[in-house]
Design a protein around this motif. Structure first.
Motif, short mmCIF file in Angstrom:
data_model
loop_
_atom_site.label_atom_id
_atom_site.label_comp_id
_atom_site.label_asym_id
_atom_site.label_seq_id
_atom_site.Cartn_x
_atom_site.Cartn_y
_atom_site.Cartn_z
N LYS A 170 -12.97 42.77 -42.09
CA LYS A 170 -13.37 41.10 -41.87
C LYS A 170 -14.64 41.16 -41.76
O LYS A 170 -15.41 41.94 -41.07
CB LYS A 170 -12.63 40.62 -40.66
CG LYS A 170 -13.15 39.21 -40.30
CD LYS A 170 -12.32 38.70 -39.32
CE LYS A 170 -12.69 37.15 -39.05
NZ LYS A 170 -12.21 36.10 -38.49
N HIS A 194 -20.74 34.86 -39.71
CA HIS A 194 -20.26 33.57 -40.08
C HIS A 194 -20.73 33.05 -41.55
O HIS A 194 -20.25 32.52 -42.41
CB HIS A 194 -20.60 32.37 -39.01
CG HIS A 194 -19.90 31.25 -39.44
ND1 HIS A 194 -18.37 30.86 -39.32
CD2 HIS A 194 -20.24 29.90 -39.77
CE1 HIS A 194 -18.16 29.84 -39.64
NE2 HIS A 194 -19.34 29.05 -39.66
N LEU A 243 -19.39 35.14 -44.19
CA LEU A 243 -17.99 34.86 -44.39
C LEU A 243 -17.84 33.60 -45.23
O LEU A 243 -17.01 33.75 -46.20
CB LEU A 243 -17.60 34.61 -43.10
CG LEU A 243 -16.03 34.39 -42.86
CD1 LEU A 243 -15.20 35.79 -43.14
CD2 LEU A 243 -15.68 33.57 -41.57
N GLN A 244 -18.48 32.63 -45.14
CA GLN A 244 -18.49 31.42 -45.73
C GLN A 244 -18.88 31.50 -47.14
O GLN A 244 -17.99 31.09 -48.16
CB GLN A 244 -19.26 30.13 -45.08
CG GLN A 244 -18.72 29.60 -44.00
CD GLN A 244 -17.51 28.89 -44.05
OE1 GLN A 244 -16.53 29.59 -43.94
NE2 GLN A 244 -17.46 27.81 -43.91
N PHE A 258 -16.00 33.50 -48.88
CA PHE A 258 -14.84 32.73 -48.98
C PHE A 258 -14.99 32.14 -50.12
O PHE A 258 -14.00 31.82 -51.15
CB PHE A 258 -14.49 32.09 -47.68
CG PHE A 258 -13.56 31.14 -48.06
CD1 PHE A 258 -12.07 31.51 -47.75
CD2 PHE A 258 -13.63 29.82 -48.24
CE1 PHE A 258 -10.94 30.92 -48.15
CE2 PHE A 258 -12.59 28.86 -48.40
CZ PHE A 258 -11.34 29.32 -48.42
N TYR A 314 -6.39 28.76 -47.39
CA TYR A 314 -6.87 28.08 -46.04
C TYR A 314 -8.08 28.73 -45.83
O TYR A 314 -8.33 29.85 -45.57
CB TYR A 314 -5.84 28.09 -44.98
CG TYR A 314 -4.82 27.00 -45.11
CD1 TYR A 314 -5.00 25.86 -44.50
CD2 TYR A 314 -3.63 27.14 -45.71
CE1 TYR A 314 -3.86 24.81 -44.67
CE2 TYR A 314 -2.51 26.53 -45.84
CZ TYR A 314 -2.77 25.17 -45.47
OH TYR A 314 -1.74 24.23 -45.65
N SER A 315 -9.33 27.97 -45.78
CA SER A 315 -10.29 28.49 -45.27
C SER A 315 -10.37 29.04 -43.79
O SER A 315 -9.51 28.59 -42.83
CB SER A 315 -11.51 27.46 -45.47
OG SER A 315 -11.40 26.56 -44.39
N PRO A 316 -11.32 29.87 -43.28
CA PRO A 316 -11.34 30.14 -41.89
C PRO A 316 -11.44 28.88 -41.07
O PRO A 316 -11.02 29.01 -39.73
CB PRO A 316 -12.58 31.04 -41.86
CG PRO A 316 -12.79 31.49 -43.03
CD PRO A 316 -12.38 30.39 -44.04
#
Length: 192
Positions: A15, A19, A22-23, A26, A53-55
């Motif tokens: 993971k 943030h 991560l975006q 994704f 589904y997004s975070p």
């Protein structure tokens, strides 16, 4: 010469904590999954559905031919549709394409008509300007204008004589004299 970039590296599957990264990851990977689903649907004729589904909890979906059809088939354990029968989506696409083609053809025809109309307006404007120039009293012309007019009239006379000779060869009603360059026809006034 050493490489400027690190190239492809094997990454550990874990993971992403940052943030922003991560975006970005994704978004890129979501598009990659949808691209692969599109490829398998297009190349193999498979019906595919992907829901992600997004975070943040937002749902994204892709389906070929569409998500609802594939999910209904899966949930209802329905048999595969007849491949020869066009689906509602294909019929809608075909109707839309046909309508757009008709609109394109209509607009192309209108454009061609406007181009012709523009050419006619330009020609009419030039003729009107020439007629206005010819209808001026001779006293209003300069010596240069008269010389231009004389040259234009000689050119016109030459063109008319060529056309008359051409017509005389195809019709016996015209007789063209090479010396006087006149036409022997009482209905045509003699202009000298």
């Amino acid at each position: 010469m050493p490489k400027k970039t690190a190239g492809r590296k094997k990454i550990d599957i874990e993971k992403i904590e940052n943030h922003e990264r991560l975006q970005v990851a994704f978004s890129k990977r979501r598009l990659g999954v949808f691209t692969k689903a599109n490829e398998i649907g297009t190349r193999c004729g498979a019906q595919t559905a992907v829901v992600v589904y997004s975070p943040a909890g937002k749902a994204y979906s892709y389906g070929h031919p569409n998500v609802e059809t594939v999910l209904d088939r899966y949930l209802n354990n329905a048999p595969a549709p007849d491949d020869d029968a066009p689906t509602a989506l294909e019929a809608y696409r075909n109707a839309t394409i046909q309508e757009l083609n008709q609109q394109y053809n209509d607009l192309r025809d209108q454009l061609e008509a406007e181009v012709i109309r523009g050419k006619m307006l330009k020609a009419n404007k030039e003729v009107a300007a020439f007629q206005a120039w010819l209808n001026r009293p001779l006293e209003s012309f300069s010596l240069r204008d008269l010389a231009i007019m004389q040259k234009a009239m000689q050119h016109l006379k030459s063109n008319v004589n060529e056309k008359l000779k051409e017509l005389a060869g195809s019709s016996s009603s015209f007789v063209v004299s090479n010396l006087g360059e006149s036409v022997d026809d009482p209905s045509i006034p003699d202009i000298q």
